[in-house]
Enzyme design. Structure first.
Site, PDB file in Angstrom:
ATOM      1  N   ASP A   5      64.360  91.902   7.515  1.00 21.52           N
ATOM      2  CA  ASP A   5      63.955  91.981   6.115  1.00 21.52           C
ATOM      3  C   ASP A   5      63.059  90.787   5.833  1.00 21.52           C
ATOM      4  OD1 ASP A   5      63.894  92.718   3.375  1.00 21.52           O
ATOM      5  OD2 ASP A   5      65.471  91.283   2.928  1.00 21.52           O
ATOM      6  N   SER A   6      62.341  90.856   4.725  1.00 25.24           N
ATOM      7  CA  SER A   6      61.523  89.708   4.342  1.00 25.24           C
ATOM      8  C   SER A   6      62.393  88.519   3.940  1.00 25.24           C
ATOM      9  CB  SER A   6      60.609  90.104   3.186  1.00 25.24           C
ATOM     10  OG  SER A   6      61.397  90.587   2.120  1.00 25.24           O
TER      11      SER A   6
ATOM     12  N   CYS B  52      63.746  96.175   4.899  1.00 20.26           N
ATOM     13  CA  CYS B  52      62.798  95.863   3.834  1.00 20.26           C
ATOM     14  C   CYS B  52      61.966  97.098   3.472  1.00 20.26           C
ATOM     15  CB  CYS B  52      61.872  94.760   4.344  1.00 20.26           C
ATOM     16  SG  CYS B  52      60.584  94.290   3.203  1.00 20.26           S
TER      17      CYS B  52
ATOM     18  N   GLU C  40      67.288  86.352  -6.051  1.00 18.59           N
ATOM     19  CA  GLU C  40      67.285  85.167  -5.168  1.00 18.59           C
ATOM     20  C   GLU C  40      67.934  83.973  -5.872  1.00 18.59           C
ATOM     21  OE1 GLU C  40      65.617  84.595  -1.996  1.00 18.59           O
ATOM     22  OE2 GLU C  40      65.073  86.703  -1.727  1.00 18.59           O
TER      23      GLU C  40
ATOM     24  N   CYS D 241      63.896  98.681  -3.037  1.00 18.66           N
ATOM     25  CA  CYS D 241      63.734  97.274  -2.643  1.00 18.66           C
ATOM     26  C   CYS D 241      65.122  96.743  -2.284  1.00 18.66           C
ATOM     27  CB  CYS D 241      63.138  96.481  -3.807  1.00 18.66           C
ATOM     28  SG  CYS D 241      63.062  94.710  -3.495  1.00 18.66           S
TER      29      CYS D 241
ATOM     30  N   HIS E 116      66.542  94.046  -2.686  1.00 23.02           N
ATOM     31  CA  HIS E 116      67.234  93.182  -3.647  1.00 23.02           C
ATOM     32  C   HIS E 116      67.855  93.943  -4.805  1.00 23.02           C
ATOM     33  CE1 HIS E 116      65.075  90.220  -1.384  1.00 23.02           C
ATOM     34  NE2 HIS E 116      65.468  89.219  -2.155  1.00 23.02           N
TER      35      HIS E 116
END
Ligand code: DGN
Length: 256
Positions: A7-8, A71, A151, A183, A185
Site C-alpha cells: 500500500d502507499s 492500495c 493518518e 481507498c 483509509h
C-alpha cells in the site's frame, strides 16, 4: 506460500488484517510506502513506478509468490503492469470492490469515493460498467481530506464528521444506495459514514478481496510468517500495527 501486500502507507493494514484472519497459515509480507504516501495526488507514471518498486521488493527480498495491491490508487493503474513484469498473480482491490457493489446495490445507483488519481483513472466506473448487466448511475467523488484525517487518527472527531458531510452530501442527494470505499483509509471512517448516512450499503474492499483470493486458487498453506516493512516512520504506524496486525514485527527499509 508467501504473499506480498503493499500500500502507499498504513491504510492497507486493513487488507493485511483481513487476509491474515482468513488465511492463518499463509506467510504475509506487508510493505507500506510511508515515505512517499500519498499516491493519490500523483501522476500515472509516478504511481506505476512506485508500485513496481514495492512489488519488486516483496518478490525479490521477501520471496512473495503473489502480490495483493491493497492500495486503490495503485490498483487503478498497476495490476497488469506488475503481473506482466514479474510473472506472478496480482490481485488489486478495484475488481472485488466493483463486483460487491453490483451485488449489494438494489437500484444500480452507486457512489464511488477515492483519491483524485483513483477517480481520475475511471477504474471503478470501467469495472462496474463492464460487469453490470443493467445500466447504472455511477457518481464519483474524490475525497482528498479523508487520508490525512485517518493518518492523524481523527476518525471520530468533528473534523471527520464535517469532511464526511462535505464529500458525501451531494452523493446522498443523488439518491445512491451503495457507496464504494475506494481507498484503503476510508474503512476507518466507516462508523462516521454509516452514522450520518445509514441508507448507504457500504462496500469495503478490504473485506471482499478474500473471496477473490479464494477464487484465484491461492495456496494458503505456510508458516504464518507476518512481517511489516515501511519506508519511513508514520504517526499512526504503531497504533495500527497493534490494532490491525497483532503487533507483527516491523522494519524501516528503503526502496530503489
Ligand atoms: N492507499 C491509497 C488508496 O487506497 O488509494 C490511499 C492513500 C494515498 O496514497 N493517497
Amino acid at each position: 506460500m508467501a504473499i506480498g501486500v503493499f500500500d502507499s502507507g498504513i491504510g492497507g493494514l486493513t487488507v493485511f488484517k483481513s487476509i491474515a484472519e482468513h488465511f492463518p497459515a499463509l506467510d504475509i509480507y506487508y510493505l507500506g510506502d510511508t515515505a512517499r504516501v500519498p499516491y493519490g495526488g500523483k501522476s500515472r507514471e509516478t504511481i506505476i513506478s512506485y508500485s513496481l518498486e514495492c512489488a519488486e521488493y516483496l518478490i525479490t527480498k521477501c520471496g512473495a509468490e503473489a502480490i495483493v495491491i491493497a492500495c486503490n490508487t495503485a490498483s487503478s493503474y498497476a495490476v497488469d503492469i506488475i503481473s506482466e513484469k514479474f510473472h506472478v498473480p496480482v490481485t488489486g482491490v478495484v475488481l472485488p470492490g466493483a463486483e460487491q457493489a453490483l451485488r449489494v446495490s438494489k437500484k444500480g445507483k452507486i457512489g464511488v469515493i477515492g483519491t483524485r488519481a483513483t477517480i481520475r483513472s475511471g477504474s471503478y466506473r470501467a469495472a462496474l460498467e463492464t460487469m453490470s448487466e443493467i445500466e447504472l448511475d455511477i457518481y464519483e467523488n474524490a475525497c482528498p481530506l479523508f487520508v490525512p484525517i485517518v493518518e492523524e487518527m481523527m476518525t471520530e472527531s468533528p473534523i471527520a464528521e464535517l469532511a464526511v458531510k462535505m464529500y458525501l452530501e451531494e452523493l446522498s442527494k443523488k439518491g445512491i444506495d451503495t457507496l464504494v470505499l475506494g481507498c484503503t483509509h476510508y474503512p476507518l471512517l466507516k462508523n462516521t459514514i454509516t452514522r450520518l448516512y445509514p441508507q448507504f450499503s457500504i462496500v469495503d474492499s478490504s473485506e471482499v478481496i478474500i473471496e477473490h483470493l479464494i477464487r484465484s486458487g491461492l495456496n494458503t498453506s505456510g508458516k504464518s510468517v507476518r512481517k511489516l516493512f515501511f519506508t519511513d516512520e508514520s504517526p499512526a504506524m504503531e497504533i495500527l500495527r497493534n490494532e490491525l496486525a497483532s503487533g507483527a514485527p516491523a522494519e524501516i527499509i528503503s526502496l530503489g
